[in-house]
Design an enzyme around this catalytic site. Structure first.
Site: not given
Ligand code: PEP
Ligand code: MG
Length: 577
Positions: A194, A301, A337, A435, A458-459, A469, A506
């Site tokens: 993040h 977020r 979200r 995710e 991302n997750d 990550r 996203c």
């Molecule tokens: C993701 O997991 O791809 C996402 C967009 O949410 P975050 O990066 O906030 O976990």
């Molecule tokens: Mg996520």
């Protein structure tokens, strides 16, 4: 002559910047020795005592909650913290130190803590030596209360700096004075941490995972940060400074050309339109969203509003912020979200000692375990919904029961609002983030329950490939082009379309023009990314044909390795440009 060195790390936010380093203390406990006039010393002592009392109330409150929600073994850690808050050395020595040295409480506290931690560490007993961590935790809590929100070290900068730290958490990045932090570099961290996401959102050049940098750089050193190339130069030569200045000018010119696209639609040559939305973390970013030509906000977020606050934001505060964002963006949509706390984002003072926080009590799990906190947010979003085009999205859903549970909670909130005659948008679309692999694999079941999906790669990548990550040591395995990921995305999109719901994405994959081509070939309806990435992705979309992207994707789905896939897409993109 100053010590010179070249470092390599993981490029996470493009751009080149040259400036003075600001080394952030690893324990965030450093403080300037601000002198206190004789007449105000007792006032300073009182300020410190008040911060200790506030910390006690906060810890007691958290302890009660944890005991209620989990088992008493988890609550024991807070007993140790309460004990520390009455510790004669920590408290009495700090009070006496303020009186003796006539320096601010923050500074004296940091000195006392260092002495105390050494004392604990030197006791040849595992139990006592590990208590040093508790000392830091408690001191941090007092420090937060002393500083309130406004005096985080990254809030009180007096000149433009490049922040260098071992690690920067989301609670630090959210506190940055954006006009003063011109770049940052960390020793640890992965490409979709993040911290990296925040850097991109704010268009601050950043490199993470730069081994050892925090130990070698001192405040005041000159640095060049090449956020796109993942390079950092400590105390560069005149020639290097000139070379990077020229590069920086070139990048700025390219950005200006790209901005000409802002008003044009994200449409392929053969007329296929993709929604290009923006991800935001804090309400201030709405100006960026508009200036980069986004079709709306695809991911807000909201958990960033909870970070580094002495208390959880109340309903009125949240309502005002949500309403403001909706009004700024309307008639375009804003996807709220619900808070994704846990993982690497914690509410001040509430840091569960979980071995695997990314697999622990995070996001909707935390919300469902704390319905009274969750319902405050849902109420604030619902109340704000008539002020624009609001959509609601739940993160980290792993099964259909969780969808039912969050919908149940939402119904309770709607009924309460109805009974009080408070208006809210009844048409608001409800979606989930896909995710977690279990959600991806059962997308056909989940698609029947919601109005849209947004794929959180991302997750999804972290959980599918079992690659943390935020861990730079395994960052080489964090692979968006992995066939497993591309197949999962294909299946999610197909499942959503069979149920006639739209599907967006996203994660950071949306922001990379190469992966965006594949996603378009796979049939994605919306891509949401940090606002600054939008013009470049739009440029690529306006130069491709949907039919070509589909053909390319079919070929890619037959391939066995990320390297082959990357090679093919790169060749295709090169030929376009
Ligand atoms: C993701 O997991 O791809 C996402 C967009 O949410 P975050 O990066 O906030 O976990
Ligand atoms: Mg996520």
């Amino acid at each position: 002559m100053s010590h010179q060195r070249h470092f390599e790390g993981i490029p996470v936010s493009p751009g080149i910047v040259t400036g003075k380093a600001f080394r952030l203390d690893p324990r965030r406990l450093s403080a300037e020795p601000r002198p206190i006039p004789e007449a105000q010393v007792e006032q300073e002592v009182e300020r410190f005592k008040k911060a200790v009392e506030t910390s006690k109330t906060q810890i007691q409150k958290i302890r009660k909650k944890v005991e209620k929600d989990t088992d008493s073994s988890h609550a024991a850690i807070f007993d140790a913290h309460m004990f520390m808050l009455d510790d004669p050395i920590l408290i009495k020595e700090t009070v006496e130190g303020v009186r003796r040295e006539k320096k601010c409480a923050e500074y004296v506290l940091s000195q006392t803590v260092d002495r105390l931690a050494v004392l604990f560490k030197n006791i040849p007993d595992d139990y006592f030596s590990s208590r040093a961590t508790d000392v830091y935790d408690v001191a941090n809590q007092i420090m937060n209360n002393l500083r309130k929100v406004t005096s985080h070290p990254l809030r009180t900068l007096t000149e433009p700096v490049i922040v260098v730290a071992h690690d920067l958490g989301p609670s630090d990045t959210v506190m940055m004075d954006h006009s003063r932090v011109i770049g940052f570099v960390t020793s640890i961290g992965g490409p979709t941490s993040h911290t990296a996401i925040m850097a991109k959102a704010l268009a601050i050049p950043a490199v993470v995972g730069v081994a050892g940098i925090a130990d070698e750089v001192s405040s005041g050193d000159t640095l060049i940060v090449d956020g796109g190339g993942g390079r950092v130069i400590l105390n560069p030569t005149e020639d290097e400074l000139k070379k990077y200045e020229a590069l920086q000018r070139k990048i700025q010119e390219q950005e200006q050309t790209l901005c000409l696209l802002c008003e044009l639609p994200a449409e392929t040559i053969d007329g296929h339109k993709i929604e290009l939305s923006a991800n935001i973390e804090i309400p201030d970013e709405t100006a960026h969203v508009r200036s980069h030509g986004a079709d709306g906000i695809g991911l807000f977020r909201t958990e960033f509003l909870y970070l580094n606050q002495p208390t959880i934001p109340d309903e009125e505060e949240q309502f005002a912020l949500y309403r403001h964002v909706l009004e700024e963006i309307k008639p375009k949509p804003v996807i709220f979200r619900t808070f994704d706390l846990g993982g690497d984002k914690f509410i001040s003072g509430v840091r569960f000692k979980e071995l695997n926080p990314f697999m622990g009590l995070r996001a909707v799990r935390l919300g469902l375990a704390n319905p009274e906190i969750f319902k405050v947010q849902l109420r604030a979003i619902l109340r704000a919904s008539p002020h624009g085009n609001a959509k609601l999205m739940f993160p980290m859903v792993s099964c259909v029961e969780e969808v039912n549970a969050v919908k149940g909670l939402l119904k309770e909130v709607r009924d309460e609002l109805d009974s009080k005659g408070i208006p809210y948008s009844r048409e608001m679309e409800i979606g989930i983030m896909v995710e977690i692999p279990s959600a991806a694999i059962t997308a056909d079941i989940l698609a029947k329950e919601v109005d849209f999906f947004s794929i959180g790669t991302n997750d999804l990548i972290q959980y599918t490939l079992a690659v943390d990550r935020v861990n730079e040591r395994v960052a080489y395995l964090y692979e968006p082009y992995h066939p497993a990921i591309l197949r999962l995305i294909r299946d999610i999109i197909n499942a959503a379309h069979r149920e006639n719901i739209w599907v967006g994405l996203c994660g950071e994959m949306a922001a990379d023009p190469m992966t965006a081509i594949i996603l378009i070939g796979l049939g994605i309806d919306e891509l949401s990314m940090g606002p600054v990435a939008i013009p470049e992705v739009k440029r690529v979309i306006r130069n491709i044909r949907l039919a070509d992207a589909q053909r390319l994707t079919e070929e890619i789905l037959q391939m066995g390795t990320p390297a082959e896939i990357r090679c093919l897409v790169t060749a295709y993109a090169r030929q376009l440009m």
